[in-house]
Design a protein around this motif. Sequence first.
Motif, short mmCIF file in Angstrom:
data_model
loop_
_atom_site.label_atom_id
_atom_site.label_comp_id
_atom_site.label_asym_id
_atom_site.label_seq_id
_atom_site.Cartn_x
_atom_site.Cartn_y
_atom_site.Cartn_z
N LYS A 35 0.86 -1.18 0.00
CA LYS A 35 0.00 0.00 0.00
C LYS A 35 0.90 1.23 0.00
O LYS A 35 1.85 1.30 0.78
N SER A 38 2.84 2.86 3.12
CA SER A 38 2.57 2.06 4.31
C SER A 38 3.85 1.65 5.02
O SER A 38 3.81 1.17 6.14
N LYS A 39 5.00 1.86 4.35
CA LYS A 39 6.30 1.54 4.94
C LYS A 39 7.20 2.77 4.81
O LYS A 39 8.16 2.77 4.03
#
Length: 251
Positions: A35, A38-39
């Motif tokens: 996503k 998301s990181k």
Amino acid sequence: MTIIIISLLLLASLLPHLTFTAHVNVGIVDGTEAKPNSKPYMVSLQTYGKREHICGGFLISNEFVLTAAQCRNGSEILVVVGAHDLRYSQSSDVIRVKSYIPHPDYIPSTFQNDIMLLRLEKKVELNDNVRLISLPKKGEDVEAGILCNVAGWGATRLVPQSYRLMEVNTTTKTQRDCQRRWGSKFFPSQMICANGSGGSCSGDSGGPLVCGNTAVGVTSFSGPLHCNYDRPNVYTKISPFIQWIDEQMTG
């Protein structure tokens, strides 16, 4: 002729679905697209001139990136922060490296001590897309059978490099199993191995093995034939190097 026309029409109707399936099921190796953002701790290490992705890395402070020592190939490295699709990274996301700090005992032939700090030329501005990830305490090892996650822009089953950040879950193995599969190439005191339905591949070196919300390993090496499939991926265990990391960051 009628049968041929009907067959072609059926194939045409299926093409969008086939294309979508192929897109979402490629990955690090058989992973999925992460996503976007998301990181936010993930960074792409790129060559200075051609801006080609060569390794992964991750932010552990607003001034330091942790990665693998093997990623230092002699040329200047640029660090791209806050990116998902590398084709659309902004100039503000690109930071030069002020100093390279590979572990002094790194051995390229065996990947022992395959860990490196990069001190950035300027401190990054932390926001929703750029954040730090925590590290384990000294001596704090991850147990076998823990579901973890790896991510990167490295090779997939379809292409030699992914522009979008890909991820896959992987499970840590016992030291005994790692040694059985890797023999003398595996050093239990400073390595972890893990595998699953997919895993790390070429270009993913330097990225984190994340268990929970903690980076416990640095992607180091995999099997010579099919990345995750012939042998489990091997990661440099971070916990034995915590004191060295702290000394470099504060020294």
